[in-house]
Design an enzyme around this catalytic site. Sequence first.
Site, PDB file in Angstrom:
ATOM      1  N   LEU A  64     -53.681  37.170  -0.580  1.00  0.00           N
ATOM      2  CA  LEU A  64     -55.019  36.858  -0.454  1.00  0.00           C
ATOM      3  C   LEU A  64     -55.203  35.460  -0.382  1.00  0.00           C
ATOM      4  O   LEU A  64     -56.124  34.879  -0.160  1.00  0.00           O
ATOM      5  CB  LEU A  64     -56.031  37.377  -1.503  1.00  0.00           C
ATOM      6  CG  LEU A  64     -56.153  39.041  -1.668  1.00  0.00           C
ATOM      7  CD1 LEU A  64     -56.747  39.519  -2.649  1.00  0.00           C
ATOM      8  CD2 LEU A  64     -56.398  39.565  -0.225  1.00  0.00           C
ATOM      9  N   ASP A 308     -47.703  44.373   2.837  1.00  0.00           N
ATOM     10  CA  ASP A 308     -47.254  42.818   2.773  1.00  0.00           C
ATOM     11  C   ASP A 308     -48.236  42.018   3.625  1.00  0.00           C
ATOM     12  O   ASP A 308     -47.787  41.127   4.514  1.00  0.00           O
ATOM     13  CB  ASP A 308     -45.732  42.972   3.333  1.00  0.00           C
ATOM     14  CG  ASP A 308     -45.313  41.248   3.103  1.00  0.00           C
ATOM     15  OD1 ASP A 308     -45.902  40.364   2.409  1.00  0.00           O
ATOM     16  OD2 ASP A 308     -44.252  41.084   3.500  1.00  0.00           O
TER      17      ASP A 308
END
Length: 433
Positions: A64, A308
């Site tokens: 993130l 991922d």
Amino acid sequence: MPENQGTHLIRGARPLGDDPVDLLFENGRITAIGPDLPAPDGAEVVDATGLIALPGLVDLHTHLREPGREDAETVASGSRAAAMGGYTAVHAMANTDPVADTAGVVEQVWRLGQEAGYCDVRPVGAVTVGLAGERLSEIGAMADSAARVRVFSDDGVCVSDALLMRRALEYVKAFDGVIAQHAQEPRLTEGAQMNEGRVSDRLGLPGWPAVAEEAIIARDCLLAQHVGSRLHVCHVSTKGSVDIIRWAKERGCDVTAEVTPHHLILTDDLAESYDPVYKVNPPLRTAEDVQALREGLADGTIDIVATDHAPHPVEAKETEWSTAAMGMIGLETALGVVHRTMVETGLLTWAQVAERMSAAPARIGRVGGHGRELAVGEPANIVLYDPAAPVEVDAAAMAGKSGNTPFRGMSLPGRIIATFLRGVPTVLEGKIK
């Protein structure tokens, strides 16, 4: 964070691909399941005819980028992308700036997830200070923090020191944590640009041998068994890795493993285009590896699919191959890729997809309230998916901040119609709420 925001009646959904039923959500939980349920006063009715209902997806491996790289992604933008992909919980990796190696940083990420409210954000704590591989981070403090961290990883960097890895595995036993290893022997991959093999030889690019991944996996499985701890292997990419994990499980090692959607469908031949969107860590491998990964996911050797999701700003990817950043986004396309590679091929049923993309990752990450059965009394964390609505992937239309998807222009066989977090729609009619 959504808690109790009204009543929804889902008409005609197919739980796990089975026969159509209605599902009633009240006060954040499923309160009734059956045919032709009466609509309570004030209920919002959602027509789900032909849609498959799955428990909300859980991603054990999401980048993130916040804090520090908000130009690529933020907790808010990344969790919006997660909701659009059918996810109700994601694990935010530790390679931020500053690194998530203290209680303060993981609590910051956790609170940002709560404020955004699109999905539950569970921070992953770094194994070592600054991802430097020299000394253990504040593992206990992160575990005791408000974020209640249970997964620790230096993802992006391998914990290559065997003694340090042993100490980390021993440490997390006290609170039932897990070490998630990025398996990459650093000396064998210095300067590597892609998979070592026929294509790298032809292109003249430094190769990344499969043994660099496999050697670390073998070592860590033995270490985990020796100390009686839990090991999780990130983004498995080679046939040999699948074989080693299968062997380790037969020995009784407490090891779990993940595969990414892109490693289930893409091969190293794509590097011939020199398009950096295909540059990723670990690299795309051969067709033989892809087939082995599919078979390993089907037979349970590989436990879960994890995205991922690795967003990058335009300038980091739209450059020459040798200087481009490694990584691909994947939250919004994951279920469609699994549908294409595993369901259409007959390797998985929808119930098995739910196990590998919801129940198992929630179990590995110790995420309460997620990955549950679609049953009365359970939290209403649910995704509705249309398996008969092909969608062409549009990088410019992604809900996150970055568009570095390797699937741009590809037609995937279905689309997310709705995502519910504790009974509250975060996505409805294919759009963010």
